[in-house]
Write a protein that holds these residues in place. Sequence first.
Motif, PDB file in Angstrom:
ATOM      1  N   TRP A   1      -2.674  -9.984   2.637  1.00 27.37           N
ATOM      2  CA  TRP A   1      -2.797  -8.789   3.086  1.00 27.37           C
ATOM      3  C   TRP A   1      -1.640  -7.793   2.992  1.00 27.37           C
ATOM      4  O   TRP A   1      -0.434  -8.454   3.013  1.00 27.37           O
ATOM      5  CB  TRP A   1      -3.126  -8.652   4.536  1.00 27.37           C
ATOM      6  CG  TRP A   1      -4.427  -9.413   5.006  1.00 27.37           C
ATOM      7  CD1 TRP A   1      -4.858 -10.786   5.108  1.00 27.37           C
ATOM      8  CD2 TRP A   1      -5.608  -8.704   5.430  1.00 27.37           C
ATOM      9  NE1 TRP A   1      -6.113 -10.686   5.302  1.00 27.37           N
ATOM     10  CE2 TRP A   1      -6.586  -9.806   5.687  1.00 27.37           C
ATOM     11  CE3 TRP A   1      -5.794  -7.339   5.486  1.00 27.37           C
ATOM     12  CZ2 TRP A   1      -7.781  -9.254   5.891  1.00 27.37           C
ATOM     13  CZ3 TRP A   1      -7.140  -6.977   5.969  1.00 27.37           C
ATOM     14  CH2 TRP A   1      -8.166  -7.827   5.990  1.00 27.37           C
TER      15      TRP A   1
ATOM     16  N   TRP B   1     -10.363  -3.238   0.980  1.00 27.81           N
ATOM     17  CA  TRP B   1      -9.905  -2.189   1.948  1.00 27.81           C
ATOM     18  C   TRP B   1     -10.396  -2.496   3.265  1.00 27.81           C
ATOM     19  O   TRP B   1     -11.655  -2.258   3.533  1.00 27.81           O
ATOM     20  CB  TRP B   1      -9.865  -0.713   1.320  1.00 27.81           C
ATOM     21  CG  TRP B   1      -9.033  -0.575   0.190  1.00 27.81           C
ATOM     22  CD1 TRP B   1      -9.355  -0.688  -1.008  1.00 27.81           C
ATOM     23  CD2 TRP B   1      -7.710  -0.218   0.293  1.00 27.81           C
ATOM     24  NE1 TRP B   1      -8.517  -0.331  -2.014  1.00 27.81           N
ATOM     25  CE2 TRP B   1      -7.305   0.264  -1.084  1.00 27.81           C
ATOM     26  CE3 TRP B   1      -6.508   0.172   1.142  1.00 27.81           C
ATOM     27  CZ2 TRP B   1      -6.007   0.444  -1.571  1.00 27.81           C
ATOM     28  CZ3 TRP B   1      -5.247   0.636   0.782  1.00 27.81           C
ATOM     29  CH2 TRP B   1      -4.997   0.690  -0.635  1.00 27.81           C
TER      30      TRP B   1
ATOM     31  N   GLU C   1       0.879  -1.235  -0.070  1.00 25.00           N
ATOM     32  CA  GLU C   1       0.072   0.010  -0.084  1.00 25.00           C
ATOM     33  C   GLU C   1       0.866   1.131  -0.015  1.00 25.00           C
ATOM     34  O   GLU C   1       2.139   1.263   0.541  1.00 25.00           O
ATOM     35  CB  GLU C   1      -0.921   0.127   1.320  1.00 25.00           C
ATOM     36  CG  GLU C   1      -2.074  -1.082   1.487  1.00 25.00           C
ATOM     37  CD  GLU C   1      -1.393  -1.961   2.413  1.00 25.00           C
ATOM     38  OE1 GLU C   1      -2.279  -2.645   2.833  1.00 25.00           O
ATOM     39  OE2 GLU C   1       0.024  -2.247   2.541  1.00 25.00           O
TER      40      GLU C   1
ATOM     41  N   TYR D   1      -4.698   1.750   7.033  1.00 26.59           N
ATOM     42  CA  TYR D   1      -5.680   1.175   6.080  1.00 26.59           C
ATOM     43  C   TYR D   1      -5.060  -0.099   5.350  1.00 26.59           C
ATOM     44  O   TYR D   1      -3.581  -0.119   5.085  1.00 26.59           O
ATOM     45  CB  TYR D   1      -5.837   2.299   5.191  1.00 26.59           C
ATOM     46  CG  TYR D   1      -6.880   3.216   5.339  1.00 26.59           C
ATOM     47  CD1 TYR D   1      -6.871   4.085   6.381  1.00 26.59           C
ATOM     48  CD2 TYR D   1      -8.189   3.183   4.841  1.00 26.59           C
ATOM     49  CE1 TYR D   1      -7.944   5.076   6.725  1.00 26.59           C
ATOM     50  CE2 TYR D   1      -9.263   3.745   5.437  1.00 26.59           C
ATOM     51  CZ  TYR D   1      -9.345   4.822   6.176  1.00 26.59           C
ATOM     52  OH  TYR D   1     -10.073   5.525   6.753  1.00 26.59           O
TER      53      TYR D   1
ATOM     54  N   MET E   1     -11.062  -7.663  -4.379  1.00 28.09           N
ATOM     55  CA  MET E   1      -9.983  -7.369  -3.303  1.00 28.09           C
ATOM     56  C   MET E   1     -10.771  -6.309  -2.434  1.00 28.09           C
ATOM     57  O   MET E   1     -12.077  -5.935  -2.707  1.00 28.09           O
ATOM     58  CB  MET E   1      -8.934  -6.512  -3.773  1.00 28.09           C
ATOM     59  CG  MET E   1      -9.095  -5.342  -4.662  1.00 28.09           C
ATOM     60  SD  MET E   1      -9.037  -3.745  -3.571  1.00 28.09           S
ATOM     61  CE  MET E   1      -7.620  -3.797  -2.839  1.00 28.09           C
TER      62      MET E   1
ATOM     63  N   LEU F   1      -8.034   3.309  -3.496  1.00 29.39           N
ATOM     64  CA  LEU F   1      -9.163   4.118  -2.615  1.00 29.39           C
ATOM     65  C   LEU F   1      -8.993   5.145  -2.572  1.00 29.39           C
ATOM     66  O   LEU F   1      -8.103   5.884  -2.101  1.00 29.39           O
ATOM     67  CB  LEU F   1      -9.063   3.266  -1.342  1.00 29.39           C
ATOM     68  CG  LEU F   1     -10.284   3.599  -0.359  1.00 29.39           C
ATOM     69  CD1 LEU F   1     -11.498   3.021  -0.710  1.00 29.39           C
ATOM     70  CD2 LEU F   1     -10.074   3.307   1.121  1.00 29.39           C
TER      71      LEU F   1
ATOM     72  N   CYS G   1      -4.942  -3.010   2.425  1.00 27.01           N
ATOM     73  CA  CYS G   1      -5.745  -3.797   1.134  1.00 27.01           C
ATOM     74  C   CYS G   1      -5.520  -5.357   1.435  1.00 27.01           C
ATOM     75  O   CYS G   1      -4.692  -5.662   1.987  1.00 27.01           O
ATOM     76  CB  CYS G   1      -5.070  -3.305  -0.142  1.00 27.01           C
ATOM     77  SG  CYS G   1      -3.478  -3.642  -0.316  1.00 27.01           S
TER      78      CYS G   1
ATOM     79  N   CYS H   1      -2.593   0.110  -3.938  1.00 27.72           N
ATOM     80  CA  CYS H   1      -2.384  -1.057  -3.365  1.00 27.72           C
ATOM     81  C   CYS H   1      -1.740  -2.141  -4.740  1.00 27.72           C
ATOM     82  O   CYS H   1      -2.567  -2.237  -5.490  1.00 27.72           O
ATOM     83  CB  CYS H   1      -3.472  -1.837  -2.876  1.00 27.72           C
ATOM     84  SG  CYS H   1      -3.129  -3.696  -2.580  1.00 27.72           S
TER      85      CYS H   1
ATOM     86  N   LYS I   1     -10.210  -0.689  -9.481  1.00 27.85           N
ATOM     87  CA  LYS I   1      -9.164  -1.808  -9.649  1.00 27.85           C
ATOM     88  C   LYS I   1      -8.852  -1.758 -11.313  1.00 27.85           C
ATOM     89  O   LYS I   1      -9.515  -1.511 -12.173  1.00 27.85           O
ATOM     90  CB  LYS I   1      -9.941  -3.118  -9.533  1.00 27.85           C
ATOM     91  CG  LYS I   1      -8.944  -4.295  -9.214  1.00 27.85           C
ATOM     92  CD  LYS I   1      -9.823  -5.568  -8.857  1.00 27.85           C
ATOM     93  CE  LYS I   1      -9.109  -6.742  -8.535  1.00 27.85           C
ATOM     94  NZ  LYS I   1      -9.006  -7.399  -9.785  1.00 27.85           N
TER      95      LYS I   1
ATOM     96  N   ILE J   1     -13.723   2.840  -4.600  1.00 30.72           N
ATOM     97  CA  ILE J   1     -12.839   1.632  -4.768  1.00 30.72           C
ATOM     98  C   ILE J   1     -12.542   1.520  -6.227  1.00 30.72           C
ATOM     99  O   ILE J   1     -13.658   1.570  -6.921  1.00 30.72           O
ATOM    100  CB  ILE J   1     -13.222   0.629  -3.864  1.00 30.72           C
ATOM    101  CG1 ILE J   1     -12.028  -0.407  -3.987  1.00 30.72           C
ATOM    102  CG2 ILE J   1     -14.504  -0.071  -4.336  1.00 30.72           C
ATOM    103  CD1 ILE J   1     -12.115  -1.621  -3.029  1.00 30.72           C
TER     104      ILE J   1
END
Length: 124
Positions: A114, A36, A6, A94, A34, A81, A96, A22, A72, A70
């Motif tokens: 993670w 957050w 992240e 935070y 995925m 994010l 991801c 991320c 991707k 969010i």
Amino acid sequence: QVQLVESGGGLVQAGGSLRLSCAASEGTFSRYAMGWFRQAPGAEREFTAAISWRGLNTVYADSVKGRFTIAKDNAKNTAYLQMNSLKPEDTAVYYCAVARRATTSRTPSDYDYWGQGTQVTVSS
């Protein structure tokens, strides 16, 4: 094994914005959902947002709905994010996470990989 890194955290005044990124180590990221999550001091890790494998479905915690987005980018193996209208209560680390499934989940135990977390601090 998918490794996640992240970035983008920092200190911001209330009402400001930050964008977290991320980056995933593998191309298989494109086949996975995925999410957050965030964890404030003394609190449990809580769901923030999640996105399905192709990015067509998203879910948000009520506390961030309408303020956070969010996204991707499977071509870049990166998730984002976007956090707008930040409040002091958004202050947290935070994280991801990637789930070896196609659909979204709000449950931390559904996630297999993670990141190390990035600190977001919102001052009043």
